[in-house]
Design a protein around this motif. Structure first.
Motif, PDB file in Angstrom:
ATOM      1  N   VAL A 103       0.827  -1.215   0.000  1.00 27.51           N
ATOM      2  CA  VAL A 103       0.000   0.000   0.000  1.00 27.51           C
ATOM      3  C   VAL A 103       0.858   1.260   0.000  1.00 27.51           C
ATOM      4  O   VAL A 103       0.510   2.258  -0.627  1.00 27.51           O
ATOM      5  CB  VAL A 103      -0.960  -0.024   1.228  1.00 27.51           C
ATOM      6  N   TRP A 110      -0.020   6.909  -6.391  1.00 23.23           N
ATOM      7  CA  TRP A 110      -1.151   7.836  -6.462  1.00 23.23           C
ATOM      8  C   TRP A 110      -0.662   9.286  -6.407  1.00 23.23           C
ATOM      9  O   TRP A 110      -1.035  10.126  -7.220  1.00 23.23           O
ATOM     10  CB  TRP A 110      -2.144   7.576  -5.324  1.00 23.23           C
ATOM     11  N   ASN A 124      -5.491  11.119  -1.086  1.00 26.56           N
ATOM     12  CA  ASN A 124      -4.844   9.854  -1.437  1.00 26.56           C
ATOM     13  C   ASN A 124      -5.591   8.685  -0.801  1.00 26.56           C
ATOM     14  O   ASN A 124      -5.583   8.532   0.415  1.00 26.56           O
ATOM     15  CB  ASN A 124      -3.375   9.871  -0.947  1.00 26.56           C
ATOM     16  N   PRO A 125      -6.239   7.819  -1.645  1.00 21.99           N
ATOM     17  CA  PRO A 125      -7.042   6.731  -1.075  1.00 21.99           C
ATOM     18  C   PRO A 125      -6.219   5.645  -0.395  1.00 21.99           C
ATOM     19  O   PRO A 125      -6.758   4.768   0.254  1.00 21.99           O
ATOM     20  CB  PRO A 125      -7.770   6.171  -2.301  1.00 21.99           C
ATOM     21  N   PHE A 126      -4.873   5.700  -0.560  1.00 27.20           N
ATOM     22  CA  PHE A 126      -4.042   4.642   0.030  1.00 27.20           C
ATOM     23  C   PHE A 126      -3.449   5.030   1.369  1.00 27.20           C
ATOM     24  O   PHE A 126      -2.786   4.249   2.009  1.00 27.20           O
ATOM     25  CB  PHE A 126      -2.915   4.273  -0.949  1.00 27.20           C
ATOM     26  N   LEU A 127      -3.595   6.305   1.715  1.00 23.77           N
ATOM     27  CA  LEU A 127      -2.974   6.754   2.988  1.00 23.77           C
ATOM     28  C   LEU A 127      -4.031   6.892   4.069  1.00 23.77           C
ATOM     29  O   LEU A 127      -5.217   7.031   3.730  1.00 23.77           O
ATOM     30  CB  LEU A 127      -2.265   8.084   2.782  1.00 23.77           C
TER      31      LEU A 127
END
Lengths: 98, 13
Positions: free
Chosen positions: A45, A52, B10-13
């Motif tokens: 992730v 991202w 940020n969708p991953f953080l």
């Protein structure tokens, strides 16, 4: 001199097909739509977080067609054990964003 | 720039 985009046109076509399959709204994909696709790569992730950051060039929390192509390009590089760079190389910035 | 990564976008953080 105009730097050619690192994303090849045949790859872009492939990424565009994935982009469209995720039902973009006004040409944008929100993070929650893109997240499952990138998680599918089984990359950690924190790597995906950096992918991202680099691909969401205007930091609007969404990816447009070109930003999505950058994200996919970085994911494929990471899958081939290419480290994700700390900052976006100029050749990777989509021509539309320069 | 080092991508600090704001969790808001940020969708991953």
């Amino acid at each position: 001199t105009e730097l050619p985009w690192a994303v090849k046109s045949e790859d872009k076509t492939k990424y565009d097909a994935i982009f469209d399959s995720l039902n973009p709204v006004d040409g944008f994909l929100s993070g929650d739509k893109v997240k499952p696709v990138l998680l599918n790569s089984k990359l950690p992730v924190d790597i995906l977080g950096r992918v991202w950051e680099l691909s969401d060039i205007d930091h609007d929390g969404m990816l447009d067609r070109d930003e999505f192509a950058v994200a996919m390009f970085l994911v494929y590089c990471a899958l081939e054990k290419e480290p994700v760079p700390m900052s976006l190389p100029p050749a990777l910035v989509p021509p539309s964003k320069r | 720039q080092f991508p600090t990564g704001s969790s808001s976008t940020n969708p991953f953080l």
